[in-house]
Design an enzyme around this catalytic site. Structure first.
Site, PDB file in Angstrom:
ATOM      1  N   PHE A  10      18.556  42.830  66.744  1.00 40.46           N
ATOM      2  CA  PHE A  10      19.303  41.593  66.640  1.00 40.46           C
ATOM      3  C   PHE A  10      20.574  41.685  66.135  1.00 40.46           C
ATOM      4  O   PHE A  10      20.688  42.408  65.070  1.00 40.46           O
ATOM      5  CB  PHE A  10      18.285  40.515  65.862  1.00 40.46           C
ATOM      6  N   ASP A  11      21.436  40.986  66.565  1.00 39.90           N
ATOM      7  CA  ASP A  11      22.684  40.768  65.653  1.00 39.90           C
ATOM      8  C   ASP A  11      22.186  39.957  64.445  1.00 39.90           C
ATOM      9  O   ASP A  11      21.221  39.173  64.463  1.00 39.90           O
ATOM     10  CB  ASP A  11      23.830  40.188  66.658  1.00 39.90           C
ATOM     11  N   ALA A  12      22.967  39.945  63.464  1.00 44.80           N
ATOM     12  CA  ALA A  12      22.873  39.003  62.071  1.00 44.80           C
ATOM     13  C   ALA A  12      23.311  37.871  62.020  1.00 44.80           C
ATOM     14  O   ALA A  12      22.908  36.591  62.235  1.00 44.80           O
ATOM     15  CB  ALA A  12      22.930  40.166  60.835  1.00 44.80           C
ATOM     16  N   THR A  15      23.285  34.689  64.615  1.00 36.71           N
ATOM     17  CA  THR A  15      22.235  34.994  65.738  1.00 36.71           C
ATOM     18  C   THR A  15      20.948  34.927  65.040  1.00 36.71           C
ATOM     19  O   THR A  15      20.111  33.696  65.278  1.00 36.71           O
ATOM     20  CB  THR A  15      22.206  36.461  66.425  1.00 36.71           C
ATOM     21  N   VAL A 173      19.762  41.178  71.229  1.00 37.73           N
ATOM     22  CA  VAL A 173      19.824  39.683  71.172  1.00 37.73           C
ATOM     23  C   VAL A 173      21.256  39.320  70.296  1.00 37.73           C
ATOM     24  O   VAL A 173      21.117  39.649  69.040  1.00 37.73           O
ATOM     25  CB  VAL A 173      18.677  39.021  70.420  1.00 37.73           C
TER      26      VAL A 173
END
Lengths: 223, 223
Positions: A10-12, A15, A173
């Site tokens: 995941f991007d932080a 997101t 994501v």
């Protein structure tokens, strides 16, 4: 069709975490200007990551984010003491996860879950701990190791190296379309969280899936 | 203090030419939406130059600019036929020079003057001819030769190679602060035309001079 994915990365910012959750704190300092501050702050922060990466003049995300806040208050002609700037920067260690984030991560178990972010470790590590997402996120990977920002391809390689999985077994994501496209160009299976109903960025590598929120992710993955 | 400069290199879009001179044409198509179209069109155009350069996915400025217009009309939910899109793209070959541009270039004679631009030759060459600035501009240099966009350092090297002068003898003029900073990081003597009163971008290489318009340039150079 979603292939078998053995890890989700995941991007932080934007997101899992809402960067605009700083608006309330900004409003407390500059009445009714919180949204304007937050928008320009985020825009400059992003522009500078791209420009500095092209220039080969990396500074870490903490320094860059503080400078972007300084720029913003100067541009909007708002007073900002050193104390205020540092206090607002501190908000980056306490960003709110999006409302659906925890349930989505819980439903994705037992897939390995990681974060790959522009954030420097000194911002990311406290954020993941403070928000409790370390319950699900086992690997926090920062571009800082390479001193260059997304969407540079070798940044995405960091996740491959850490997770010891080929790109095609990794789901990526992001709500930032350019990040989703960068990850797709690299070779991940990509999910773009299109929170605002924007068109796809024409970057030559469209994401595999487009969703409105993280909540749609578990159903798509489990099949 | 301005050192002895043996050539002046200008950015094109936003510096010599007003990219927002397309607003009128946009307004003729989409009543009162011209400014919104022009702003998002320009913003996406720039973002994609940076992101594509980092991704190693260059497409030329004509293709990128057309795609950015398509994105913009989709995002703003405005109808746009292929004919309309191509007609508005054609406006990039007929952009207006800023009102003070011709007088400034005339006053700068007999210094060698060039353009170094993100624009592809198929957009730039007609623009310089149509506007008559070829009276003063002898060299039109496009990043297209390298298939990467500003502020990548080797793009600025193109001007050094063409003009056969060391960077410190070249004055570089841009209204785009990130471009001015990129040129400064490379080694040019840099003039930032700050048309909007914005703060300096924190990119680690501030421009040598800040001016409000091209009109201030001749006095500064001649001394």
């Amino acid at each position: 069709m979603v292939p078998k994915l053995n890890a989700m990365v995941f991007d932080a910012y934007g997101t899992l975490y809402d960067v605009h959750s700083v608006i309330a704190q900004c409003n407390a300092v500059w009445t009714e200007r919180g949204q304007a501050v937050s928008q320009l702050w985020r825009a400059k922060q992003l522009e500078w990551t791209w420009q500095r990466s092209l220039m080969g003049r990396y500074v870490d995300f903490r320094e860059l984010t503080l400078a972007a806040l300084r720029y913003t208050t100067e541009a909007l002609k708002l007073p900002c003491s050193d104390d205020t700037a540092l206090r607002l920067l501190k908000a980056y260690e306490h960003l709110e996860p999006f409302p659906e984030a925890r349930d989505a991560l819980e439903a994705l178990r037992p897939v390995t879950m990681a974060i790959l972010s522009n954030g420097s470790p000194n911002l990311l590590e406290p954020l993941v701990t403070n928000s409790g997402l370390d319950r699900w996120i086992t690997d926090v990977i920062s571009v800082d190791a390479l001193r260059v920002y997304k969407p540079t391809p070798r940044v995405y390689q960091l996740a491959v190296d850490r997770l010891e999985l080929p790109p095609e077994e990794i789901g990526f994501v992001s709500s930032n379309c350019w990040d989703a496209c960068g990850a797709k160009a690299f070779g991940f299976h990509v999910f773009w969280i299109n929170r605002t109903g924007a068109p796809v960025d024409a970057l030559g590598a469209p994401p595999d899936h487009i969703m409105h929120s993280l909540a749609e992710l578990p159903r798509l993955i489990s099949r």
